[in-house]
Design a protein around this motif. Structure first.
Motif, PDB file in Angstrom:
ATOM      1  N   GLU A 199       8.873 -16.101   6.608  1.00 41.31           N
ATOM      2  CA  GLU A 199       7.717 -15.825   5.752  1.00 41.31           C
ATOM      3  C   GLU A 199       7.127 -14.435   5.976  1.00 41.31           C
ATOM      4  O   GLU A 199       6.118 -14.084   5.370  1.00 41.31           O
ATOM      5  CB  GLU A 199       6.631 -16.897   5.961  1.00 41.31           C
ATOM      6  CG  GLU A 199       7.001 -18.266   5.438  1.00 41.31           C
ATOM      7  CD  GLU A 199       5.870 -19.261   5.541  1.00 41.31           C
ATOM      8  OE1 GLU A 199       4.716 -18.849   5.814  1.00 41.31           O
ATOM      9  OE2 GLU A 199       6.119 -20.461   5.352  1.00 41.31           O
ATOM     10  N   GLU A 200       7.753 -13.652   6.841  1.00 41.39           N
ATOM     11  CA  GLU A 200       7.238 -12.309   7.123  1.00 41.39           C
ATOM     12  C   GLU A 200       7.728 -11.326   6.057  1.00 41.39           C
ATOM     13  O   GLU A 200       8.776 -11.503   5.452  1.00 41.39           O
ATOM     14  CB  GLU A 200       7.684 -11.846   8.511  1.00 41.39           C
ATOM     15  CG  GLU A 200       7.382 -12.825   9.631  1.00 41.39           C
ATOM     16  CD  GLU A 200       5.912 -13.187   9.753  1.00 41.39           C
ATOM     17  OE1 GLU A 200       5.060 -12.299   9.575  1.00 41.39           O
ATOM     18  OE2 GLU A 200       5.618 -14.371  10.024  1.00 41.39           O
ATOM     19  N   GLY A 201       6.967 -10.262   5.856  1.00 40.86           N
ATOM     20  CA  GLY A 201       7.308  -9.279   4.837  1.00 40.86           C
ATOM     21  C   GLY A 201       8.457  -8.375   5.223  1.00 40.86           C
ATOM     22  O   GLY A 201       9.060  -7.734   4.359  1.00 40.86           O
ATOM     23  N   PHE A 202       8.767  -8.295   6.507  1.00 35.87           N
ATOM     24  CA  PHE A 202       9.907  -7.532   7.009  1.00 35.87           C
ATOM     25  C   PHE A 202      10.098  -7.884   8.475  1.00 35.87           C
ATOM     26  O   PHE A 202       9.323  -8.649   9.054  1.00 35.87           O
ATOM     27  CB  PHE A 202       9.719  -6.019   6.822  1.00 35.87           C
ATOM     28  CG  PHE A 202       8.345  -5.493   7.202  1.00 35.87           C
ATOM     29  CD1 PHE A 202       7.955  -5.395   8.523  1.00 35.87           C
ATOM     30  CD2 PHE A 202       7.451  -5.071   6.227  1.00 35.87           C
ATOM     31  CE1 PHE A 202       6.713  -4.915   8.876  1.00 35.87           C
ATOM     32  CE2 PHE A 202       6.194  -4.583   6.568  1.00 35.87           C
ATOM     33  CZ  PHE A 202       5.824  -4.509   7.891  1.00 35.87           C
ATOM     34  N   TYR A 203      11.142  -7.320   9.090  1.00 38.04           N
ATOM     35  CA  TYR A 203      11.431  -7.580  10.502  1.00 38.04           C
ATOM     36  C   TYR A 203      10.760  -6.575  11.430  1.00 38.04           C
ATOM     37  O   TYR A 203      10.540  -6.865  12.604  1.00 38.04           O
ATOM     38  CB  TYR A 203      12.945  -7.550  10.753  1.00 38.04           C
ATOM     39  CG  TYR A 203      13.722  -8.492   9.867  1.00 38.04           C
ATOM     40  CD1 TYR A 203      13.492  -9.860   9.897  1.00 38.04           C
ATOM     41  CD2 TYR A 203      14.674  -8.007   8.970  1.00 38.04           C
ATOM     42  CE1 TYR A 203      14.197 -10.725   9.075  1.00 38.04           C
ATOM     43  CE2 TYR A 203      15.384  -8.862   8.145  1.00 38.04           C
ATOM     44  CZ  TYR A 203      15.139 -10.215   8.197  1.00 38.04           C
ATOM     45  OH  TYR A 203      15.825 -11.067   7.384  1.00 38.04           O
ATOM     46  N   GLY A 204      10.486  -5.382  10.905  1.00 37.93           N
ATOM     47  CA  GLY A 204       9.856  -4.363  11.736  1.00 37.93           C
ATOM     48  C   GLY A 204      10.709  -4.032  12.947  1.00 37.93           C
ATOM     49  O   GLY A 204      11.927  -3.875  12.867  1.00 37.93           O
ATOM     50  N   ALA A 273       8.426 -11.970   1.128  1.00 36.94           N
ATOM     51  CA  ALA A 273       9.383 -12.301   2.187  1.00 36.94           C
ATOM     52  C   ALA A 273      10.823 -12.163   1.718  1.00 36.94           C
ATOM     53  O   ALA A 273      11.748 -12.228   2.524  1.00 36.94           O
ATOM     54  CB  ALA A 273       9.133 -13.727   2.671  1.00 36.94           C
ATOM     55  N   GLY A 274      11.015 -11.976   0.406  1.00 36.43           N
ATOM     56  CA  GLY A 274      12.362 -11.832  -0.118  1.00 36.43           C
ATOM     57  C   GLY A 274      13.083 -13.143  -0.328  1.00 36.43           C
ATOM     58  O   GLY A 274      14.294 -13.150  -0.601  1.00 36.43           O
ATOM     59  N   THR A 275      12.369 -14.264  -0.210  1.00 34.47           N
ATOM     60  CA  THR A 275      13.017 -15.561  -0.407  1.00 34.47           C
ATOM     61  C   THR A 275      13.003 -15.997  -1.858  1.00 34.47           C
ATOM     62  O   THR A 275      13.733 -16.904  -2.256  1.00 34.47           O
ATOM     63  CB  THR A 275      12.346 -16.645   0.464  1.00 34.47           C
ATOM     64  OG1 THR A 275      10.933 -16.650   0.210  1.00 34.47           O
ATOM     65  CG2 THR A 275      12.567 -16.349   1.938  1.00 34.47           C
ATOM     66  N   ALA A 370      16.752  -5.910  -0.485  1.00 37.23           N
ATOM     67  CA  ALA A 370      17.190  -6.090   0.907  1.00 37.23           C
ATOM     68  C   ALA A 370      16.015  -5.795   1.824  1.00 37.23           C
ATOM     69  O   ALA A 370      15.072  -5.087   1.441  1.00 37.23           O
ATOM     70  CB  ALA A 370      18.365  -5.158   1.221  1.00 37.23           C
ATOM     71  N   ILE A 371      16.076  -6.360   3.023  1.00 32.94           N
ATOM     72  CA  ILE A 371      15.102  -6.044   4.077  1.00 32.94           C
ATOM     73  C   ILE A 371      15.894  -5.835   5.353  1.00 32.94           C
ATOM     74  O   ILE A 371      16.646  -6.718   5.778  1.00 32.94           O
ATOM     75  CB  ILE A 371      14.075  -7.174   4.282  1.00 32.94           C
ATOM     76  CG1 ILE A 371      13.277  -7.429   2.998  1.00 32.94           C
ATOM     77  CG2 ILE A 371      13.126  -6.820   5.425  1.00 32.94           C
ATOM     78  CD1 ILE A 371      12.324  -8.619   3.083  1.00 32.94           C
ATOM     79  N   ILE A 372      15.754  -4.657   5.960  1.00 28.94           N
ATOM     80  CA  ILE A 372      16.467  -4.351   7.196  1.00 28.94           C
ATOM     81  C   ILE A 372      15.462  -4.012   8.284  1.00 28.94           C
ATOM     82  O   ILE A 372      14.302  -3.707   8.001  1.00 28.94           O
ATOM     83  CB  ILE A 372      17.475  -3.191   7.001  1.00 28.94           C
ATOM     84  CG1 ILE A 372      16.751  -1.889   6.648  1.00 28.94           C
ATOM     85  CG2 ILE A 372      18.487  -3.543   5.918  1.00 28.94           C
ATOM     86  CD1 ILE A 372      17.694  -0.680   6.531  1.00 28.94           C
ATOM     87  N   ASP A 376      16.527   0.689  11.786  1.00 24.43           N
ATOM     88  CA  ASP A 376      17.670   0.958  10.916  1.00 24.43           C
ATOM     89  C   ASP A 376      17.250   1.670   9.638  1.00 24.43           C
ATOM     90  O   ASP A 376      17.998   2.496   9.107  1.00 24.43           O
ATOM     91  CB  ASP A 376      18.384  -0.354  10.580  1.00 24.43           C
ATOM     92  CG  ASP A 376      18.977  -1.027  11.808  1.00 24.43           C
ATOM     93  OD1 ASP A 376      19.527  -0.298  12.654  1.00 24.43           O
ATOM     94  OD2 ASP A 376      18.865  -2.253  11.939  1.00 24.43           O
ATOM     95  N   MET A 377      16.054   1.347   9.142  1.00 24.21           N
ATOM     96  CA  MET A 377      15.561   2.074   7.964  1.00 24.21           C
ATOM     97  C   MET A 377      15.355   3.542   8.298  1.00 24.21           C
ATOM     98  O   MET A 377      15.708   4.438   7.513  1.00 24.21           O
ATOM     99  CB  MET A 377      14.251   1.462   7.459  1.00 24.21           C
ATOM    100  CG  MET A 377      13.701   2.157   6.212  1.00 24.21           C
ATOM    101  SD  MET A 377      14.851   2.160   4.821  1.00 24.21           S
ATOM    102  CE  MET A 377      14.657   0.459   4.276  1.00 24.21           C
TER     103      MET A 377
END
Length: 554
Positions: A199-204, A273-275, A370-372, A376-377
């Motif tokens: 449910e997070e907006g990214f992994y950070g 969250a990209g889901t 995508a969420i990386i 890495d971003m």
């Protein structure tokens, strides 16, 4: 394995006086707000833990929430000894911390976001710090400020930047104290401590921060804040972002609305969250800020022309980054013209594509492709993997150096700016030519109309802080443009060179007369495309369609 789910005070008891505490968080996204506020409550009740040094991958706060809420109280306590210093890439969302910085109350250091994010990965690997060219010739260079944001930081040097030479080239080594305890955030943890982030907006940088706490020679503790607890071995394997061996304690936030928001304005949203992916609609694209000043639209339009020329040249969608300020309007214009699919835009903490949000929600995007992870971003930026970046500016000097955000009374930190601008092969800085009060600028019938200018000049012989180095960009062979509503400059070996002027503009009166230095002016100066200077967007759309058709794109 033992059940790692514990009461918050039991978990926080591992934080000792004098510890270095790492805390994840890009604004409120991935910010363990419950852990932050409970730790401060312990200090207020007992006086312990105290003398802490805090390191974050960005800033776990927005105004009146998270760490800013803590600093607002600390600012009123002249004798506070809770926090002795911080390393924060961005402090602009904490007015209290900015005031404490200016008043020299605690040590404050500001490396770039990408640099700090990388640094966690490097020390987790047992290396002494991060070696990079980012920061050479800027305030991050030890020959200038070395990343110190105030005098006490320059004196204490808890965090240091050192100049190195490798194979005859200059490099910078960034160092800081390694964390004794790390606070991170996830969505769900099982009783063993495996953590997912659905449910997070990214992994950070949460994984690397947890690893940094565990690295030799002095492994420490990691505490994770979550919304839910799952039974042992029930989180799907591919959903686990931080594995159990890296986690010591799991703490459940008692109120998601109060302590566990996906961003400043959203408690949770599957689109962030990209889901869940939604189609781009006018309703969604209306979330993008629209220019209320014609001068901002002109500058954004000129940047869009440059990007569409690049689309036509490379014959592919552009991989890029748009900064805050006028550059965000480039995305809006692209949407208005139906060009969104030509721009694969990124947001620093990890989203690629979608509709990036702004303000206190900056960092997340609706329906990203995508969420990386954040380190890495920033590899995409520092390595020049992106095709372009467009960033804002506050000041520019004769050498093409840029100050994006610093003033004598505001020390917001560099954010992602140093890495993006240093690494991108093409950067189009965009901003208004002047600032302050009294600006009255219009355009019609293909000409710019300057009724009155602002009272603050932005092209100055000396700037408050160098955050982008023009000479380093020249040395690296970068393409750099500086775009305003009345002029476009390019960076050359000799510094700033006037490239284009708006139709209806007098070079001496309206350009040189509103600068604190004279740029290089060639015998023939080009004219900015007249299509930018109409009330109606139709001429600009027709012009851009022509560029794309000529390039075989449309």
């Amino acid at each position: 394995m033992r059940n790692k789910v514990v009461d918050v005070r039991e978990a926080l008891s591992v934080v000792k006086d004098g510890d270095v505490v790492a805390i994840s968080g890009f604004n409120l996204t991935t910010s363990p707000e419950y852990l932050i506020l409970e730790l401060f409550e312990m200090y207020k009740e007992t006086g312990h833990p105290n003398n802490l040094f805090i390191i974050s991958d960005t800033l776990p706060a927005v105004p009146d929430r998270g760490l800013d809420k803590v600093f607002a109280e600390l600012y009123e306590d002249k004798n506070q000894n809770f926090i002795r210093g911080v390393l924060m890439p961005f402090i602009g969302w904490s007015p209290a911390l900015m005031k404490m910085t200016l008043e020299n109350r605690i040590e404050v250091y500001s490396y770039a976001i990408g640099t700090t994010s990388y640094w966690f990965r490097e020390i987790a690997s047992g290396r002494p710090g991060l070696i990079t060219k980012v920061g050479l010739g800027t305030f991050l260079d030890p020959r200038i400020d070395g990343g110190a944001s105030n005098e006490i930081a320059k004196e204490k040097k808890t965090c240091k930047v050192e100049l190195m030479e490798i194979n005859g080239e200059e490099w910078l080594l960034y160092t800081a104290p390694t964390p004794d305890v790390t606070f991170i955030r996830g969505t769900t943890a099982d009783t063993d401590g495996n953590v997912s982030m659905e449910e997070e907006g990214f992994y950070g940088t949460v994984l690397n921060m947890a690893q940094a706490a565990k690295a030799q020679p002095n492994p420490g503790k990691t505490i994770v804040q979550v919304k839910y607890v799952a039974r042992k071995d029930t989180i799907p394997t591919r959903n686990v972002i931080v594995p159990a061996p890296l986690i010591d304690y799991v703490v459940v936030a008692p109120d998601a609305d109060k302590y566990h928001r996906v961003s400043g304005s959203y408690v949770t949203d599957p689109r962030l969250a990209g889901t869940v992916k939604t189609q781009k609609t006018k309703e969604l694209e209306s979330l993008l800020p629209t220019p209320d000043k014609i001068r901002d639209r002109i500058a954004a339009g000129r940047v869009l022309i440059e990007t569409m020329k690049l689309v036509a040249q490379l014959k592919k969608p552009l991989f890029g980054n748009l900064g805050i300020g006028i550059p965000v309007f480039v995305s809006w214009l692209a949407g208005e013209f139906g060009y969104s699919d030509f721009l694969a835009l990124t947001v620093e903490p990890g989203p690629v594509g979608g509709i990036a949000l702004v303000g206190q929600d900056f960092g997340v995007a609706i329906s990203p492709n995508a969420i990386i992870p954040m380190p890495d971003m920033f590899t995409n930026y520092e390595g020049g993997i992106i095709d372009f970046a467009s960033l804002g500016f506050m000041e520019i000097d004769p050498k093409g150096n840029v100050n994006p955000s610093y003033s004598p009374v505001r020390v917001s930190g560099p954010g992602g700016f140093p890495v993006i601008s240093a690494g991108s092969p093409r950067t189009f800085f965009a901003g208004g030519f002047t600032a302050g009060k009294g600006i009255d600028i219009d355009a019609d019938n293909g000409k710019l109309i300057i009724n009155s200018d602002g009272n603050i000049l932005k092209f100055n012989e000396e700037i408050v802080k160098i955050v982008f180095s023009g000479p380093q960009a020249v040395k690296s062979g970068k393409q750099i443009l500086y775009v305003t509503e009345r002029a476009v400059f390019e960076l050359t070996e000799n510094g700033l060179r006037l490239k284009e002027v708006a139709p209806g503009v007098d070079i001496e009166k309206d350009i040189v007369g509103k600068m604190n230095f004279k740029p290089e002016i060639p015998e023939k100066v080009e004219t900015m495309p007249e299509v930018l200077f109409y009330k109606d967007l139709a001429p600009l759309k027709e012009y851009l369609d022509g560029i794309l058709k000529e390039g075989g794109i449309l």
